[in-house]
Design a protein around this motif. Structure first.
Motif, short mmCIF file in Angstrom:
data_model
loop_
_atom_site.label_atom_id
_atom_site.label_comp_id
_atom_site.label_asym_id
_atom_site.label_seq_id
_atom_site.Cartn_x
_atom_site.Cartn_y
_atom_site.Cartn_z
N GLN A 25 -1.67 -32.96 -4.84
CA GLN A 25 -0.47 -32.64 -3.96
C GLN A 25 -0.54 -31.43 -3.78
O GLN A 25 0.26 -30.84 -2.68
CB GLN A 25 0.59 -33.36 -4.77
N GLN A 26 -1.01 -30.53 -4.63
CA GLN A 26 -0.78 -29.00 -4.38
C GLN A 26 -1.11 -28.62 -3.18
O GLN A 26 -0.68 -27.38 -2.41
CB GLN A 26 -1.50 -28.22 -5.51
N TYR A 27 -2.36 -29.02 -2.55
CA TYR A 27 -3.03 -28.63 -1.24
C TYR A 27 -2.02 -29.02 -0.21
O TYR A 27 -2.30 -28.81 1.05
CB TYR A 27 -4.31 -29.13 -1.18
N GLU A 28 -1.12 -30.10 -0.26
CA GLU A 28 -0.20 -30.20 0.68
C GLU A 28 0.70 -29.09 1.18
O GLU A 28 1.45 -29.25 2.12
CB GLU A 28 0.65 -31.34 0.47
N CYS A 29 0.68 -28.22 0.17
CA CYS A 29 1.65 -27.01 0.55
C CYS A 29 0.66 -25.84 0.90
O CYS A 29 1.29 -24.71 1.30
CB CYS A 29 2.25 -26.57 -0.55
N ALA A 30 -0.65 -25.92 1.09
CA ALA A 30 -1.69 -24.79 1.60
C ALA A 30 -1.16 -24.48 3.02
O ALA A 30 -0.56 -25.10 4.03
CB ALA A 30 -2.61 -25.17 1.70
N ARG A 31 -0.89 -22.99 2.92
CA ARG A 31 -0.59 -22.23 4.25
C ARG A 31 -1.67 -21.15 4.71
O ARG A 31 -2.43 -20.53 3.82
CB ARG A 31 0.65 -21.50 4.19
N GLY A 32 -1.87 -21.16 6.03
CA GLY A 32 -2.41 -19.83 6.31
C GLY A 32 -1.37 -18.61 6.68
O GLY A 32 -0.18 -18.87 6.94
N VAL A 33 -1.89 -17.60 6.33
CA VAL A 33 -0.89 -16.38 6.50
C VAL A 33 -1.79 -15.11 7.34
O VAL A 33 -2.96 -14.96 7.00
CB VAL A 33 -0.34 -15.82 5.48
N ARG A 34 -1.40 -14.83 8.41
CA ARG A 34 -1.89 -13.78 9.05
C ARG A 34 -1.47 -12.50 8.74
O ARG A 34 -0.40 -12.05 8.58
CB ARG A 34 -1.90 -13.76 10.58
N GLU A 35 -2.41 -11.60 8.26
CA GLU A 35 -1.79 -10.15 7.60
C GLU A 35 -2.51 -9.00 8.66
O GLU A 35 -3.86 -9.34 9.15
CB GLU A 35 -2.69 -9.92 6.00
N SER A 36 -1.77 -8.21 8.81
CA SER A 36 -2.12 -6.97 9.78
C SER A 36 -1.89 -5.66 8.94
O SER A 36 -0.92 -5.30 8.32
CB SER A 36 -1.25 -7.07 10.88
N VAL A 94 -6.21 -3.76 11.67
CA VAL A 94 -6.89 -4.95 11.64
C VAL A 94 -6.13 -6.12 10.93
O VAL A 94 -5.27 -5.92 10.49
CB VAL A 94 -8.10 -4.69 10.44
N SER A 95 -6.33 -7.19 11.79
CA SER A 95 -5.70 -8.59 11.60
C SER A 95 -6.60 -9.61 11.14
O SER A 95 -7.48 -9.54 11.75
CB SER A 95 -4.79 -9.05 12.76
N PHE A 96 -6.18 -10.62 10.53
CA PHE A 96 -6.98 -11.54 9.77
C PHE A 96 -6.29 -12.61 9.16
O PHE A 96 -5.13 -12.34 8.71
CB PHE A 96 -8.20 -11.08 8.94
N LEU A 97 -6.74 -13.86 8.95
CA LEU A 97 -5.93 -14.93 8.34
C LEU A 97 -6.47 -15.02 7.00
O LEU A 97 -7.50 -14.80 6.63
CB LEU A 97 -6.35 -16.40 8.97
N THR A 98 -5.41 -15.35 6.10
CA THR A 98 -5.64 -15.37 4.84
C THR A 98 -5.23 -16.90 4.34
O THR A 98 -4.40 -17.58 5.32
CB THR A 98 -4.87 -14.40 3.67
N LEU A 99 -5.63 -17.53 3.18
CA LEU A 99 -5.53 -18.66 2.80
C LEU A 99 -4.81 -18.82 1.50
O LEU A 99 -5.20 -18.07 0.53
CB LEU A 99 -6.84 -19.45 2.69
N ILE A 109 0.86 -1.30 0.17
CA ILE A 109 -0.21 0.08 -0.02
C ILE A 109 1.09 1.25 0.14
O ILE A 109 1.65 1.55 1.02
CB ILE A 109 -0.84 -0.06 1.28
N ASP A 110 0.78 2.08 -1.24
CA ASP A 110 1.73 3.13 -1.14
C ASP A 110 3.16 2.68 -0.96
O ASP A 110 3.79 3.48 -0.44
CB ASP A 110 1.42 4.30 -0.42
N GLY A 111 3.59 1.59 -1.52
CA GLY A 111 4.99 1.15 -1.50
C GLY A 111 5.47 0.30 -0.39
O GLY A 111 6.43 -0.01 -0.25
N VAL A 112 4.55 0.48 0.93
CA VAL A 112 4.75 -0.33 2.09
C VAL A 112 3.97 -1.45 2.13
O VAL A 112 2.70 -1.74 1.98
CB VAL A 112 4.44 0.58 3.32
N SER A 113 4.81 -2.77 2.29
CA SER A 113 4.39 -3.89 2.40
C SER A 113 3.42 -4.27 3.76
O SER A 113 4.02 -3.75 4.71
CB SER A 113 5.43 -5.00 2.33
N ILE A 114 2.13 -4.91 3.66
CA ILE A 114 1.54 -4.85 4.81
C ILE A 114 2.07 -6.32 5.64
O ILE A 114 3.05 -7.20 4.98
CB ILE A 114 0.15 -5.40 4.61
N LEU A 115 2.05 -6.15 6.88
CA LEU A 115 2.70 -6.96 7.89
C LEU A 115 1.98 -8.51 7.57
O LEU A 115 0.93 -8.81 7.49
CB LEU A 115 2.55 -6.80 9.29
N ARG A 116 2.97 -9.73 7.34
CA ARG A 116 2.41 -10.94 6.99
C ARG A 116 3.21 -11.80 8.08
O ARG A 116 4.36 -11.75 8.21
CB ARG A 116 2.69 -11.34 5.69
#
Length: 222
Positions: free
Chosen positions: A143-154, A159-164, A113-120
């Protein structure tokens, strides 16, 4: 076919439930609400298919407090809106970019956002069962879903939430790099929390005019 095929990307579609427009006895009784039921998978893991979603209805505004038929929209809110591009379906996505901001989305690397990465922050493995990501999956292997990860973004406003993220690292290497986009006045940039399975502002939806927003999510429950 890949679930990242644009024609197959999930929408945050909603359907009307049997409970709608009910007034409560608490302080929120002065607002109009409607309960919808989530159909799509684009807001996983926050909202699952079949979850009931309570939406505060009103005209969307920026910087004006809720009340008198107005609903204040902030970064990080999940908003419900009418999507003419999909035959006026009611859809839900999360607000990431606000008017005047320059937004760059990078596959599997987050948002600037405006050149600044959101916290992950890595939140660990996500479900590997393909039925979590699609209806009636064909026989494997997946097999692709064996690599699936959750990432919390702030977000910058706290505001903080989980992404998939359901695709293996490097699986989008052949896709052309996206260019930064400037959010127009009276528009929002919205994303699905299921970042690899959402037909949001990065794709067919494009920017979301405030005038198409009908309200914001105030609660979810399975």
């Amino acid at each position: 076919a890949s679930i990242m095929d644009r024609r197959k990307l999930s929408l945050g579609l909603l359907t009307f439930s049997l409970v709608g427009g009910a007034q409560t006895a608490d302080a929120e009784a002065r607002f109009r609400h409607h309960t919808f039921r989530q159909r799509g998978r684009s807001m996983q893991p926050t909202i699952q298919p079949g979850d009931r979603v309570r939406v505060r209805l009103g005209e969307a505004t920026l910087g004006v407090a809720d009340g008198n038929g107005l609903v204040q929209v902030n970064r990080g809110d999940c908003v419900a809106f009418v999507a003419p591009v999909w035959s006026d379906a009611i859809v839900i996505f999360r607000v990431i970019g606000l008017p005047g901001e320059t937004i760059l989305t990078i596959d599997q690397q987050g948002v600037l956002i405006d050149g600044v990465s959101i916290l992950r922050e890595d939140a660990g493995p996500a479900p590997s069962d393909p039925s979590y990501y699609m209806d009636n999956p064909a026989p494997g292997p997946w097999q692709q879903y064996e690599c699936a990860r959750g990432v919390r973004e702030s977000l910058p406003n706290g505001v903080s939430f989980l992404t998939l993220h359901s695709r293996p690292p490097g699986s989008f290497a052949a896709r052309p790099a996206r260019s930064p986009v400037v959010v127009p006045n009276e528009n929002l940039l919205v994303l699905g929390d299921a970042r690899d399975n959402a037909n949001d502002s990065r794709f067919e939806l494009g920017m979301l005019p405030l005038s198409q927003v009908i309200g914001k999510v105030v609660s979810e429950q399975g």
